[in-house]
Design a protein around this motif. Structure first.
Motif, PDB file in Angstrom:
ATOM      1  N   PRO A  70       0.803  -1.230   0.000  1.00 52.37           N
ATOM      2  CA  PRO A  70       0.000   0.000   0.000  1.00 52.37           C
ATOM      3  C   PRO A  70       0.834   1.278   0.000  1.00 52.37           C
ATOM      4  CG  PRO A  70      -0.840  -1.534   1.641  1.00 52.37           C
ATOM      5  CD  PRO A  70       0.444  -2.118   1.108  1.00 52.37           C
ATOM      6  N   THR A  71       2.063   1.217   0.497  1.00 54.17           N
ATOM      7  CA  THR A  71       2.915   2.404   0.565  1.00 54.17           C
ATOM      8  C   THR A  71       3.588   2.726  -0.770  1.00 54.17           C
ATOM      9  OG1 THR A  71       4.701   0.994   1.351  1.00 54.17           O
ATOM     10  CG2 THR A  71       3.393   2.151   3.021  1.00 54.17           C
ATOM     11  N   THR A  72       3.445   1.870  -1.764  1.00 62.88           N
ATOM     12  CA  THR A  72       4.075   2.077  -3.065  1.00 62.88           C
ATOM     13  C   THR A  72       3.218   2.999  -3.915  1.00 62.88           C
ATOM     14  OG1 THR A  72       4.976  -0.163  -2.947  1.00 62.88           O
ATOM     15  CG2 THR A  72       4.995   0.896  -5.098  1.00 62.88           C
ATOM     16  N   SER A  73       3.831   4.052  -4.444  1.00 65.53           N
ATOM     17  CA  SER A  73       3.079   4.977  -5.303  1.00 65.53           C
ATOM     18  C   SER A  73       2.789   4.323  -6.651  1.00 65.53           C
ATOM     19  CB  SER A  73       3.880   6.265  -5.520  1.00 65.53           C
ATOM     20  OG  SER A  73       4.972   6.023  -6.396  1.00 65.53           O
ATOM     21  N   GLY A  74       1.822   4.859  -7.361  1.00 65.97           N
ATOM     22  CA  GLY A  74       1.485   4.343  -8.683  1.00 65.97           C
ATOM     23  C   GLY A  74       2.660   4.422  -9.638  1.00 65.97           C
ATOM     24  N   ARG A  75       3.403   5.506  -9.583  1.00 69.20           N
ATOM     25  CA  ARG A  75       4.572   5.686 -10.459  1.00 69.20           C
ATOM     26  C   ARG A  75       5.644   4.639 -10.137  1.00 69.20           C
ATOM     27  NH1 ARG A  75       6.564  11.471 -11.911  1.00 69.20           N
ATOM     28  NH2 ARG A  75       4.560  11.239 -12.906  1.00 69.20           N
ATOM     29  N   GLN A  76       5.888   4.409  -8.834  1.00 69.12           N
ATOM     30  CA  GLN A  76       6.863   3.382  -8.441  1.00 69.12           C
ATOM     31  C   GLN A  76       6.407   2.004  -8.897  1.00 69.12           C
ATOM     32  OE1 GLN A  76       6.792   4.222  -4.189  1.00 69.12           O
ATOM     33  NE2 GLN A  76       8.988   4.664  -4.246  1.00 69.12           N
ATOM     34  N   ALA A  77       5.113   1.719  -8.761  1.00 70.19           N
ATOM     35  CA  ALA A  77       4.578   0.416  -9.162  1.00 70.19           C
ATOM     36  C   ALA A  77       4.739   0.207 -10.666  1.00 70.19           C
ATOM     37  CB  ALA A  77       3.108   0.303  -8.759  1.00 70.19           C
ATOM     38  N   LEU A  78       4.461   1.224 -11.464  1.00 73.22           N
ATOM     39  CA  LEU A  78       4.627   1.105 -12.919  1.00 73.22           C
ATOM     40  C   LEU A  78       6.090   0.846 -13.278  1.00 73.22           C
ATOM     41  CD1 LEU A  78       2.289   3.839 -14.418  1.00 73.22           C
ATOM     42  CD2 LEU A  78       2.217   1.387 -14.880  1.00 73.22           C
ATOM     43  N   LYS A  79       6.981   1.592 -12.653  1.00 72.19           N
ATOM     44  CA  LYS A  79       8.410   1.416 -12.922  1.00 72.19           C
ATOM     45  C   LYS A  79       8.864   0.019 -12.500  1.00 72.19           C
ATOM     46  CE  LYS A  79      10.817   5.398 -12.517  1.00 72.19           C
ATOM     47  NZ  LYS A  79      11.676   6.412 -11.885  1.00 72.19           N
ATOM     48  N   GLY A  80       8.424  -0.406 -11.310  1.00 72.67           N
ATOM     49  CA  GLY A  80       8.792  -1.732 -10.809  1.00 72.67           C
ATOM     50  C   GLY A  80       8.226  -2.845 -11.670  1.00 72.67           C
ATOM     51  N   ALA A  81       6.968  -2.708 -12.077  1.00 75.29           N
ATOM     52  CA  ALA A  81       6.352  -3.722 -12.940  1.00 75.29           C
ATOM     53  C   ALA A  81       7.074  -3.779 -14.279  1.00 75.29           C
ATOM     54  CB  ALA A  81       4.867  -3.429 -13.134  1.00 75.29           C
ATOM     55  N   GLY A  82       7.465  -2.620 -14.792  1.00 79.66           N
ATOM     56  CA  GLY A  82       8.216  -2.583 -16.047  1.00 79.66           C
ATOM     57  C   GLY A  82       9.523  -3.353 -15.950  1.00 79.66           C
ATOM     58  N   LEU A  83      10.228  -3.155 -14.850  1.00 72.72           N
ATOM     59  CA  LEU A  83      11.484  -3.895 -14.641  1.00 72.72           C
ATOM     60  C   LEU A  83      11.230  -5.393 -14.531  1.00 72.72           C
ATOM     61  CD1 LEU A  83      13.190  -1.474 -12.115  1.00 72.72           C
ATOM     62  CD2 LEU A  83      14.018  -2.018 -14.407  1.00 72.72           C
ATOM     63  N   MET A  84      10.142  -5.772 -13.859  1.00 72.90           N
ATOM     64  CA  MET A  84       9.825  -7.198 -13.709  1.00 72.90           C
ATOM     65  C   MET A  84       9.397  -7.815 -15.041  1.00 72.90           C
ATOM     66  SD  MET A  84       8.177  -7.507  -9.889  1.00 72.90           S
ATOM     67  CE  MET A  84       7.099  -6.088  -9.900  1.00 72.90           C
ATOM     68  N   ILE A  85       8.672  -7.066 -15.865  1.00 72.64           N
ATOM     69  CA  ILE A  85       8.296  -7.573 -17.187  1.00 72.64           C
ATOM     70  C   ILE A  85       9.547  -7.790 -18.023  1.00 72.64           C
ATOM     71  CG2 ILE A  85       7.176  -6.963 -19.375  1.00 72.64           C
ATOM     72  CD1 ILE A  85       5.019  -5.540 -17.676  1.00 72.64           C
TER      73      ILE A  85
END
Length: 160
Positions: A70-85
């Protein structure tokens, strides 16, 4: 299941305990942690790795999913998901990734689209979300399509 948002919503199940989560993670083809400043932001996984043989050679696909704290911002989540993809395409060598997203999880549906996944179908009464029976959207992205997204170029810049 392709999901996003708060990890407690993505990983909702009747028997929510650490051992169940560990057993499930061990069954995945690839399980990735996503960190920022040495703090866990979330995780991603690829499972159900399948290879098909065609006249032109093998084609691989895998189911992909994400969960963020829950503490992860939307921008951080997008960046993190991009790295995981990016890592999933490289490590598994898959040609396509797909997922199902509960239609009641509107945050996740929006997130999937922002990542570049294309929603191709709606399946009624397919899964549950926070204990409620609901439909799901099926989405996919190919390796080729991923390389044309803005997130892919950001991911490549951040990978050492």
């Amino acid at each position: 299941m392709l999901g996003c948002g708060r990890a407690d919503k993505v990983f909702y199940c009747a028997e929510h305990n650490l051992q169940t989560a560990i057993n499930w993670a061990n069954s995945c083809s690839l399980f990735l942690g996503c960190f920022a400043d040495k703090q866990l932001m979330g995780c991603g996984w690829a499972e159900n790795l399948v290879q098909h043989w065609t006249k032109s050679g093998p084609v691989k696909r895998s189911e992909m999913g994400f969960g963020f704290l829950p503490t992860t911002s939307g921008r951080q989540a997008l960046k993190g998901a991009g790295l995981m993809i990016e890592e999933s395409f490289e490590t598994l060598g898959v040609d396509h990734m797909f997922g199902t997203t509960p239609d009641l999880n509107t945050e996740a549906v929006r997130f999937v689209k922002l990542l570049g996944f294309k929603i191709v179908a709606h399946i009624p009464n397919f899964c549950s979300y926070l204990g409620e029976y609901c439909g799901a959207y099926t989405s996919y992205i190919s390796r080729e399509e991923w390389t044309t997204t803005k997130l892919a170029s950001l991911s490549r810049k951040q990978t050492p």
